[in-house]
Design an enzyme around this catalytic site. Structure first.
Site, PDB file in Angstrom:
ATOM      1  N   ASP A  82     -11.595  13.926 -63.178  1.00 45.42           N
ATOM      2  CA  ASP A  82     -12.919  14.427 -62.781  1.00 45.42           C
ATOM      3  C   ASP A  82     -13.763  14.747 -64.022  1.00 45.42           C
ATOM      4  OD1 ASP A  82     -14.821  15.444 -60.929  1.00 45.42           O
ATOM      5  OD2 ASP A  82     -14.035  17.481 -61.145  1.00 45.42           O
ATOM      6  N   VAL A 227     -14.666  20.275 -54.268  1.00 41.03           N
ATOM      7  CA  VAL A 227     -14.654  21.740 -54.172  1.00 41.03           C
ATOM      8  C   VAL A 227     -13.720  22.327 -55.225  1.00 41.03           C
ATOM      9  CG1 VAL A 227     -14.255  23.726 -52.657  1.00 41.03           C
ATOM     10  CG2 VAL A 227     -14.913  21.540 -51.662  1.00 41.03           C
TER      11      VAL A 227
HETATM   12  O1  G3H Z   1     -16.243  18.186 -59.789  1.00 40.49           O
HETATM   13  C1  G3H Z   1     -15.963  19.260 -59.238  1.00 40.49           C
HETATM   14  C2  G3H Z   1     -16.851  19.853 -58.252  1.00 40.49           C
HETATM   15  O2  G3H Z   1     -18.127  19.377 -58.360  1.00 40.49           O
HETATM   16  C3  G3H Z   1     -16.641  21.302 -57.974  1.00 40.49           C
HETATM   17  O3  G3H Z   1     -17.810  22.086 -57.945  1.00 40.49           O
HETATM   18  O4  G3H Z   1     -16.811  24.300 -58.479  1.00 40.49           O
HETATM   19  O5  G3H Z   1     -19.083  24.131 -57.580  1.00 40.49           O
HETATM   20  O6  G3H Z   1     -17.142  23.594 -56.113  1.00 40.49           O
HETATM   21  P1  G3H Z   1     -17.706  23.613 -57.503  1.00 40.49           P
HETATM   22 ZN    ZN Z   2     -18.475  18.283 -60.246  1.00 43.28          ZN
END
Ligand code: G3H
Ligand code: ZN
Length: 276
Positions: A82, A227
Site C-alpha cells: 500500500d 480502512v
Molecule cells: O491506504 C490506506 C487507507 O487509505 C487508510 O486510510 O487510515 O484513513 O482509514 P484511513
Molecule cells: Zn490510503
C-alpha cells in the site's frame, strides 16, 4: 488462499459489492482480519503500507508472515503493498510474492506519475501482479488535507490509457487518518469516474466515512475500500481499557487479545456491510 487482486476486485465490481482492504502493521492484524473474513465468508485484502514496512525495517519478515497467513486462509486473500512511493520496494514486494502493489505517485506532476506508474505496471504485470495507482491526491497522510481535492474524470481516463493500471484510487471527498466518521463523498463524481474508466475504483481514507455514506459510495461504483485508522483507534481504546483494568499486567497477550477481538469483530461487520 492467496489470490490476485484483479479477479477478486472485478468480481466485486461486477456484483456491485465493496471489497474490504485493511492495513496490517503487526502480524496479529493479518491473523485477525483473515479469521474475521473466514467467519463471514468474504474475500479480504491484507495491505502493508510503505510506512508500515519502514516501521519494521526490511519488508521480508512482515511480508513473508502475511503471505503465510494468506496461503493458509479458507477464503480468497490478496496481499497488497500500500502507498509505495519507492519503486525498489515495489520490486521487492513483487519478488517476495505479493499479488498486488500500489504505486503512489499522486503527489508528483501528472507526467511523472504516468511515467513511473507505467514502468511499475510493466514490471508487475510481467510477474502476474496487479497494480493500483492514484490520481488526484487523497491527503491527510503526512500533513493537512485539501478537502476540495477531487479526481477529474477526463484526467483519470487519460491516466488509464497511458498506464494500464488495474485499479484506480480517486479523490472523491475522503481524507486519510480521520478519527471521526463525518466525510461526505461525492457520489455523482464516483459515477462519472466509473463511466470514464473501466477498472475498479479504490477509496482511501475510509475511516472517516460513516456506514450509510459508504453504502451510497459502493452503490455509486466504489469497489476497494481501504480502512486503517478506524481499526487502530478501536484496538488502542480496547487495549487501553484492558491495561487500565489491571495495572499489574505484564503479559502483552493480556491486552493484545481484547484489542484483536475488537478489530476482528469490526472487520467482520465491515466486510458484511460492504458486501451488501
Ligand atoms: O491506504 C490506506 C487507507 O487509505 C487508510 O486510510 O487510515 O484513513 O482509514 P484511513
Ligand atoms: Zn490510503
Amino acid at each position: 488462499m492467496l489470490t490476485d487482486l484483479t479477479s477478486v476486485a472485478a468480481r466485486a465490481r461486477a456484483a456491485g459489492r465493496g471489497l474490504g482492504a485493511f492495513n496490517v502493521v503487526h502480524l496479529e492484524h493479518a491473523e485477525t482480519f483473515v479469521a474475521a473474513a473466514e467467519r463471514v465468508r468474504q474475500p479480504v485484502v491484507l495491505q502493508v503500507s510503505q510506512n508500515a514496512v519502514r516501521y519494521h525495517g526490511p519488508l521480508a519478515p512482515i511480508g513473508a508472515g502475511v503471505l503465510e497467513v494468506a496461503h493458509a486462509a479458507q477464503v480468497p486473500v490478496v496481499v497488497h503493498l500500500d502507498h509505495a512511493e519507492d519503486t525498489d520496494l515495489v520490486r521487492e514486494a513483487v519478488a517476495l510474492g505479493f499479488t498486488s502493489v500500489m504505486y503512489d505517485g499522486a503527489r508528483r506532476a501528472f507526467a511523472d506519475n504516468v511515467a513511473t506508474t507505467a514502468e511499475v505496471v510493466a514490471h508487475a504485470h510481467a510477474h502476474g501482479v496487479s497494480v493500483e495507482a492514484e490520481i488526484g491526491e487523497v491527503g491527510g497522510k503526512t500533513g493537512p488535507h485539501d478537502p476540495s481535492a477531487r479526481t477529474d474524470p477526463d484526467e483519470a481516463a487519460d491516466f488509464m490509457a497511458l498506464t494500464g493500471v488495474d485499479l484506480l484510487a480517486v479523490a472523491v471527498g475522503s481524507s486519510h487518518a480521520m478519527t471521526h466518521r463525518g466525510a461526505r463523498l461525492d457520489t455523482d463524481l464516483i459515477r462519472a469516474i466509473g463511466r470514464a474508466v473501466d477498472v475498479p475504483l479504490v477509496l482511501h481514507g475510509s475511516s472517516g466515512v460513516a456506514d450509510d455514506e459508504m453504502r451510497r459510495a459502493i452503490e455509486a461504483g466504489m469497489t476497494k475500500i481501504n480502512v486503517s485508522t478506524h481499526l487502530n483507534r478501536l484496538f488502542t481504546t480496547r487495549a487501553r481499557e484492558a491495561l487500565d483494568a489491571d495495572p499489574d499486567v505484564v503479559d502483552t497477550r493480556r491486552w493484545f487479545r481484547p484489542g484483536n477481538a475488537a478489530i476482528g469483530d469490526e472487520v467482520a461487520r465491515l466486510l458484511t456491510l460492504y458486501a451488501g
